[in-house]
Design an enzyme around this catalytic site. Structure first.
Site, PDB file in Angstrom:
ATOM      1  N   CYS A  82       0.842  -1.208   0.000  1.00 14.62           N
ATOM      2  CA  CYS A  82       0.000   0.000   0.000  1.00 14.62           C
ATOM      3  C   CYS A  82       0.879   1.261   0.000  1.00 14.62           C
ATOM      4  O   CYS A  82       1.489   1.575  -1.009  1.00 14.62           O
ATOM      5  CB  CYS A  82      -0.973  -0.032   1.178  1.00 14.62           C
ATOM      6  SG  CYS A  82      -2.375   1.112   0.966  1.00 14.62           S
ATOM      7  N   HIS A 169      -3.499  -5.284   0.666  1.00 14.01           N
ATOM      8  CA  HIS A 169      -2.961  -5.741   1.949  1.00 14.01           C
ATOM      9  C   HIS A 169      -3.022  -7.265   2.047  1.00 14.01           C
ATOM     10  O   HIS A 169      -4.071  -7.822   2.391  1.00 14.01           O
ATOM     11  CB  HIS A 169      -3.749  -5.124   3.111  1.00 14.01           C
ATOM     12  CG  HIS A 169      -3.516  -3.663   3.291  1.00 14.01           C
ATOM     13  ND1 HIS A 169      -2.503  -3.167   4.083  1.00 14.01           N
ATOM     14  CD2 HIS A 169      -4.160  -2.589   2.768  1.00 14.01           C
ATOM     15  CE1 HIS A 169      -2.534  -1.839   4.051  1.00 14.01           C
ATOM     16  NE2 HIS A 169      -3.525  -1.461   3.259  1.00 14.01           N
ATOM     17  N   GLU A 171      -1.765  -9.066   4.288  1.00 11.33           N
ATOM     18  CA  GLU A 171      -1.737  -9.503   5.684  1.00 11.33           C
ATOM     19  C   GLU A 171      -3.117  -9.664   6.312  1.00 11.33           C
ATOM     20  O   GLU A 171      -3.257 -10.319   7.348  1.00 11.33           O
ATOM     21  CB  GLU A 171      -0.889  -8.532   6.528  1.00 11.33           C
ATOM     22  CG  GLU A 171      -1.484  -7.142   6.726  1.00 11.33           C
ATOM     23  CD  GLU A 171      -1.144  -6.153   5.620  1.00 11.33           C
ATOM     24  OE1 GLU A 171      -1.194  -4.942   5.893  1.00 11.33           O
ATOM     25  OE2 GLU A 171      -0.836  -6.590   4.489  1.00 11.33           O
TER      26      GLU A 171
END
EC number: 6.3.5.2
Length: 511
Positions: A82, A169, A171
């Site tokens: 990002c 993202h 994660e």
């Protein structure tokens, strides 16, 4: 501790800690450093790769966050996520601008070219976006590897220099193949091995503690909670003859907690426990105090004074051991662009002039890792998986001044909440559950009489490590039973509310 396999530079994203957790779950030891960490600090860790996290800023803004440019000359693989992706583009000469087509939430990722980062993941996979800026063009030497509906450069790389960038993202749980993408980066691009586990951690940490302590003695402060119990078990495993375990009743515990702590350590852990009743001292110092930060610091200072007095009764006590976690360190310090959230009584709340040296064996691991370590050390499941309880105890669950009367009310309500959760089978399904006594009275009607009494808030959350949490979706019937029992059985309460805030933006505890 061992060298880091991966270092995450934190630019202020709410998801930064998730990156480290996801990689650790795959056996890759990962640490978080501020975005402006010195090159010497990074080199000292001897990492095999770097990850640049997301963040709230824009790379073209005056208040943008930039790392030391030398990170790009370390010959290490780099993954930008990002903001980190936009920073890579900007650093190498591309243009980054605000976009009229912001992307928040789910999007589909379409492959453009083969690459090591997205290998063995699904074309068209769902990814999680959270950005309002866009990369206008690619820097020289980079190629597009994936696009989304509104991002023509959703993923790009320079394979020769092993620099990769993602607009989404990986994660977060919403990104369908996120774990695999992070695994590809760590294991196949950075050549990391899966050597991080709690068995190895325990061995390494024991050797460190033995070397650090030598012939000196260690005072271990315990509360009966998971963290301090695991610390005591770890220390007993490696320096039992030099260990003094102390439990301080600060008057801020839940019903029968002191008895339960004594039974846990003597019967289940086989550790001799020194119990000190300092409730009058703590409550006396907290009288009239309403500010939560001041409460925490008074409690931290008083704990140290009690421990220092006890240490004088024993020879050669140089160290204080406590259950500080990685999450405590993160929340109590300025990490990247983040601000201090709150002082933990055993981090920011400790006096600077205390006479002990600190031993914090758990300060590099998350809560879920602490539970795994406890299991590795042979602790029982009922101890390892009990709900977290804060060091300052009920002091931070009573808004405003703490009084014996308020403590009595809160304890009774808390017993009912836990009893109902356990009898309904919900206790072990949740991360943490407690009551908060609000500094608010409300009008009610009981019988034919008007009441003007306390309101209590129920807080029950789901989480995996405490860094993020969502409120538990308890059945309405269960909530109704809890509310009815508290109002009927606890004098002084006429209203019960349920906290439906997530973390972030709220913290789990109210203070």
């Amino acid at each position: 501790m061992k060298n880091s396999d991966i270092i995450v530079l934190d630019f202020g994203s709410q998801y930064t800690q998730l990156i480290a957790r996801r990689l650790r779950e795959q056996g890759v030891y990962t640490e978080i450093l501020p975005f402006n960490a010195k090159i010497s600090q990074i080199k000292e860790k001897n990492p095999k790769g770097l990850i640049l996290s997301g963040g709230p800023a824009s790379v073209y803004a005056k208040d943008a966050y930039f790392p030391n440019d030398e990170i790009f000359n370390l010959n290490l693989p780099i993954l930008g996520i990002c903001y980190g992706m936009q920073l890579i583009a900007y650093h190498f000469g591309a243009s980054v601008t605000p976009t009229n087509k912001k992307e928040y939430g789910k999007s589909n990722l379409k492959f453009v070219s083969e690459n090591a980062l997205l290998k063995d993941t699904k074309d068209g996979q769902i990814v999680w976006m959270s950005h309002s800026d866009k990369v206008e063009n690619l820097p020289d030497g980079f190629k597009t590897i994936a696009v989304s509906e509104n991002s023509p450069f959703c993923a790009f790389c320079d394979e020769k220099r092993k620099i990769y960038a993602l607009q989404f993202h990986p994660e977060v749980a919403h990104s369908e193949c996120g774990d695999k993408i992070l695994k590809n980066f760590a294991k196949y691009i950075c050549d990391c091995e899966s050597t991080w586990n709690m068995g190895n951690f325990a061995k390494i940490k024991c050797e460190e503690i033995k070397k650090q302590v030598g012939k000196d003695r260690v005072l271990c402060a315990v509360s009966g909670g998971v963290d301090s119990s695991v610390v005591a078990a770890l220390l007993a495993h490696c320096i039992k003859e030099n260990l003094i375990v102390v439990f301080v009743d600060n008057g801020l515990l839940r019903t029968d907690e002191a008895k339960q702590v004594e039974q846990t350590f003597k019967l289940k852990l086989g550790v001799e426990l020194i119990s000190i009743d300092a409730s009058e001292l703590f409550l006396g110092r907290l009288k009239g105090i309403t500010d939560p930060e001041e409460k925490r610091k008074i409690i931290g200072k008083t704990f140290i004074e009690v421990f220092e007095r006890e240490a004088k009764k024993h020879q050669n006590v140089k160290y204080l051991a406590q259950g500080t976690l990685y999450t405590d360190i993160i929340e109590s310090s300025v990490v990247g662009s983040s601000k201090t959230i709150k002082s933990h009584h055993n981090v920011g709340g400790l006096p600077k002039d205390m006479k002990f040296k600190l031993i914090e064996p758990l300060k590099e691991i998350f809560k879920d890792e602490v539970r795994k370590l406890g299991t590795e050390l042979g602790l029982s499941p009922d101890l390892v998986y009990r709900h977290p309880f804060p060091g300052p105890g009920l002091a931070i669950r009573i808004l405003g001044e703490i009084t014996p009367e308020k403590l009595c009310v809160l304890r009774k309500a808390d017993v009912i909440l836990r009893d109902e959760l356990k009898s309904s089978g919900w206790y072990n399904k949740t991360w943490q559950a407690f009551c908060v006594l609000l500094n608010v009275n409300s009008v009610g009607v009981m019988g034919d009489n008007r009441t003007y009494e306390n309101a209590v808030c129920i807080r029950v959350v789901d989480a995996s490590d405490g860094m993020t949490a969502s409120f538990s979706r308890l059945p309405y019937d269960l909530l109704e039973n809890i509310s009815r029992r508290i109002i009927n059985e606890v004098d002084g309460i006429n209203r019960v509310v349920y906290d439906i805030s997530s973390k972030p933006p709220a913290t789990i505890e109210w203070e």
